[in-house]
Design a protein around this motif. Structure first.
Motif, short mmCIF file in Angstrom:
data_model
loop_
_atom_site.label_atom_id
_atom_site.label_comp_id
_atom_site.label_asym_id
_atom_site.label_seq_id
_atom_site.Cartn_x
_atom_site.Cartn_y
_atom_site.Cartn_z
N TRP A 186 -6.64 11.13 -0.09
CA TRP A 186 -5.65 10.15 0.39
C TRP A 186 -6.09 9.61 1.74
CZ3 TRP A 186 -2.05 8.57 -2.93
CH2 TRP A 186 -1.76 9.41 -4.01
N HIS A 187 -5.89 8.31 1.94
CA HIS A 187 -6.15 7.72 3.24
C HIS A 187 -5.13 8.29 4.22
CE1 HIS A 187 -8.22 4.80 5.60
NE2 HIS A 187 -7.09 4.29 6.03
N TRP B 293 -2.97 5.05 -16.55
CA TRP B 293 -4.32 4.48 -16.74
C TRP B 293 -4.18 3.06 -17.25
CZ3 TRP B 293 -7.05 7.64 -14.20
CH2 TRP B 293 -6.97 9.01 -14.35
N HIS C 27 -3.64 -3.82 -6.67
CA HIS C 27 -4.24 -2.63 -6.03
C HIS C 27 -4.45 -1.52 -7.06
CE1 HIS C 27 -4.48 -3.58 -1.78
NE2 HIS C 27 -3.34 -4.23 -1.88
N LEU D 18 0.83 -1.22 0.00
CA LEU D 18 0.00 0.00 0.00
C LEU D 18 0.86 1.26 0.00
CD1 LEU D 18 -3.10 -0.68 2.26
CD2 LEU D 18 -3.02 -0.23 -0.18
N ALA E 87 -13.77 0.44 -2.07
CA ALA E 87 -12.73 0.20 -3.09
C ALA E 87 -11.57 1.20 -2.93
CB ALA E 87 -13.33 0.31 -4.48
N ALA E 88 -11.88 2.45 -2.63
CA ALA E 88 -10.83 3.47 -2.46
C ALA E 88 -9.98 3.13 -1.23
CB ALA E 88 -11.46 4.85 -2.32
N GLY F 170 -7.48 -1.89 -9.09
CA GLY F 170 -8.70 -1.48 -8.38
C GLY F 170 -8.96 0.02 -8.47
N LEU F 171 -7.93 0.77 -8.86
CA LEU F 171 -8.08 2.23 -9.02
C LEU F 171 -8.15 2.61 -10.50
CD1 LEU F 171 -5.36 3.25 -6.39
CD2 LEU F 171 -7.83 3.59 -6.12
N LEU G 111 -16.22 -0.14 -10.78
CA LEU G 111 -15.76 0.69 -9.65
C LEU G 111 -14.40 1.30 -9.96
CD1 LEU G 111 -16.76 -1.52 -6.57
CD2 LEU G 111 -17.77 0.65 -7.26
N ALA G 112 -13.52 0.49 -10.56
CA ALA G 112 -12.20 1.00 -10.93
C ALA G 112 -12.33 2.15 -11.92
CB ALA G 112 -11.35 -0.13 -11.53
N ARG H 113 0.63 4.04 -2.98
CA ARG H 113 0.41 5.47 -2.70
C ARG H 113 1.53 6.32 -3.31
NH1 ARG H 113 -2.40 7.35 1.78
NH2 ARG H 113 -0.55 8.40 2.57
N LEU I 4 -13.49 5.26 -10.05
CA LEU I 4 -12.40 5.86 -9.27
C LEU I 4 -11.42 6.57 -10.20
CD1 LEU I 4 -11.72 3.09 -6.59
CD2 LEU I 4 -12.71 5.35 -6.21
N ALA I 5 -11.19 5.98 -11.37
CA ALA I 5 -10.30 6.62 -12.35
C ALA I 5 -10.90 7.95 -12.81
CB ALA I 5 -10.08 5.69 -13.54
N ALA J 182 -9.47 0.31 0.23
CA ALA J 182 -8.68 -0.92 0.04
C ALA J 182 -7.40 -0.64 -0.75
CB ALA J 182 -9.52 -1.96 -0.68
N ASN J 183 -7.36 0.49 -1.43
CA ASN J 183 -6.22 0.79 -2.29
C ASN J 183 -5.47 2.06 -1.88
OD1 ASN J 183 -6.55 -1.46 -4.19
ND2 ASN J 183 -8.49 -0.45 -4.65
N GLY J 184 -5.58 2.43 -0.61
CA GLY J 184 -4.78 3.54 -0.08
C GLY J 184 -5.36 4.92 -0.34
N ARG J 185 -6.57 4.98 -0.87
CA ARG J 185 -7.18 6.29 -1.12
C ARG J 185 -8.41 6.48 -0.23
NH1 ARG J 185 -4.89 8.65 -5.82
NH2 ARG J 185 -5.83 10.52 -4.90
#
Lengths: 202, 182
Positions: free
Chosen positions: B60-61, A71, A45, A12, B34-35, A48-49, B8-9, A16, B12-13, B37-40
């Motif tokens: 940011w998380h 992207w 991860h 993670l 989802a955010a 997922g973004l 969801l990805a 980040r 978020l994008a 879980a991925n550090g956001r």
């Protein structure tokens, strides 16, 4: 046996950093990225973004200089249809800079003077009348804001974030533009055709 | 884009790319999970003059990753110095306890910059606001004038503390609006 909790924390932290970085993360600073297992977890991860891990190399197939996120291929195709603050002028200017940088410098390997100097020396139409004056200034500013070009009007760091698939599409477009009737162009068109069309024709 | 996770990805994008998205179009709970879980982290903000327009912003998380020149080196994108000046003065004007205001007109900002930094400084305000700071999501232009943008509204604690400190110093400056020499 690996410590999953440590791995997850490291993963993670790396995700980040990749998402915040404005320049490639160098392997010597981020040794975790040299571990294929960690890279796979990081990639999961990022997916997922809507993002993807991109290796930045020195030239084609050269050693890895660092890592960035960009992207993902699936998301890029969807985002391409979204509204953007870039306008047709901007794409025309970017295409001109791309053509000069990629064709003359990278592909033909010519030691060429700056784009403006080349255009000044050129006799005949050079495309500059399509975007000029304030429109050109604004286009250059917008392209710089998106990091698509540098202050020296060279290709910008945003292009380092292209995945191998996205780079291939861009290079394919270059072939379609410059050698539309070549065998190479025919292969590219065939590969891009939807599968159903291919089956019908072949 | 077949699976729910892919969708969801993609959302978020889009949040990352457009700085903010209307909350009405989003599956907030799923996106939040989802955010995280991925550090956001997902923020809900109201940026327009009309409170009915509520948006989601991707932050940011905990705290934002900080730039570092030492190993592990992390390069962050920085604002041009001229834009930083405009941003600090904008923030100080918006937060000034003597003049509670949610938005600023350009002449107010450029006039303050001219007084504080020197004649002509205000001329940089429009370019900084409409290009650099808008693109960064730090300000947004509404029918009432310039307002804090989605990124400013979701600053983490340390960033806000630095900006508050800068604003407090400006409020005591003799050339600050309402100050001894203003």
């Amino acid at each position: 046996m690996r410590d999953q909790a440590t791995d997850e924390g490291l993963v993670l932290q790396t995700v980040r950093a990749l998402e915040a970085a404005d320049a490639p993360l160098r392997p010597r600073d981020w040794p975790a990225l040299e571990d294929p297992h960690i890279r796979e977890l990081v990639g999961g991860h990022l997916k997922g973004l809507g993002r993807q891990l991109v290796a930045v190399t020195h030239g084609d197939g050269g050693p890895i200089e660092g890592w960035l996120s960009g992207w993902s291929d699936e998301v890029a195709a969807e985002l391409a249809g979204d509204e953007t603050d870039l306008v047709a002028d901007d794409f025309a200017v970017l295409a001109l800079i791309y053509l000069h940088s990629e064709v003359l410098v990278r592909i033909l390997g010519e030691d060429v003077p700056p784009v403006l100097e080349q255009l000044d020396q050129h006799t005949g139409p050079d495309g500059r009348d399509t975007v000029r004056g304030q429109r050109l200034t604004k286009s250059l500013r917008r392209l710089r804001a998106h990091q698509l070009i540098t202050n020296q009007n060279k290709l910008g760091p945003a292009l380092m974030r292209l995945t191998p698939t996205q780079s291939r599409i861009l290079e394919g477009n270059l072939v379609l533009l410059l050698r539309p009737d070549s065998l190479w162009a025919r292969d590219i068109k065939a590969a891009r055709r939807p599968e159903s069309t291919l089956t019908e024709e072949e | 884009m077949n699976t729910r996770m892919d969708q969801l990805a993609l959302e978020l994008a889009r949040l990352r790319r457009h700085n903010q998205l209307p909350i009405a179009d989003a599956r907030v709970a799923d996106l939040e999970i989802a955010a995280n879980a991925n550090g956001r982290q997902l923020h809900v903000v109201s940026t327009a003059e009309d409170d009915n327009t509520v948006s989601l912003v991707l932050g940011w998380h905990s705290v934002e990753p900080a730039a570092s020149t030492r190993s592990p080196k992390l390069v962050r994108r920085t604002l041009p110095q001229s834009a930083v000046k405009v941003l600090v003065v904008f923030y100080a004007l918006i937060k000034d306890p003597n003049t509670v205001q949610e938005s600023l007109r350009l002449p107010q900002l450029s006039g303050t910059l001219d007084r504080l930094v020197g004649p002509g400084s205000g001329g940089t305000a429009e370019k900084a606001l409409s290009e650099v700071l808008t693109a960064a999501g730090l300000v947004v232009l509404t029918s009432n004038g310039w307002q804090p943008g989605p990124k400013m509204l979701t600053w983490d604690g340390p960033t806000r503390a630095v900006m508050d400190h800068a604003a407090e110093r400006l409020w005591t400056h003799p050339l600050w609006p309402g100050g001894a020499n203003a």
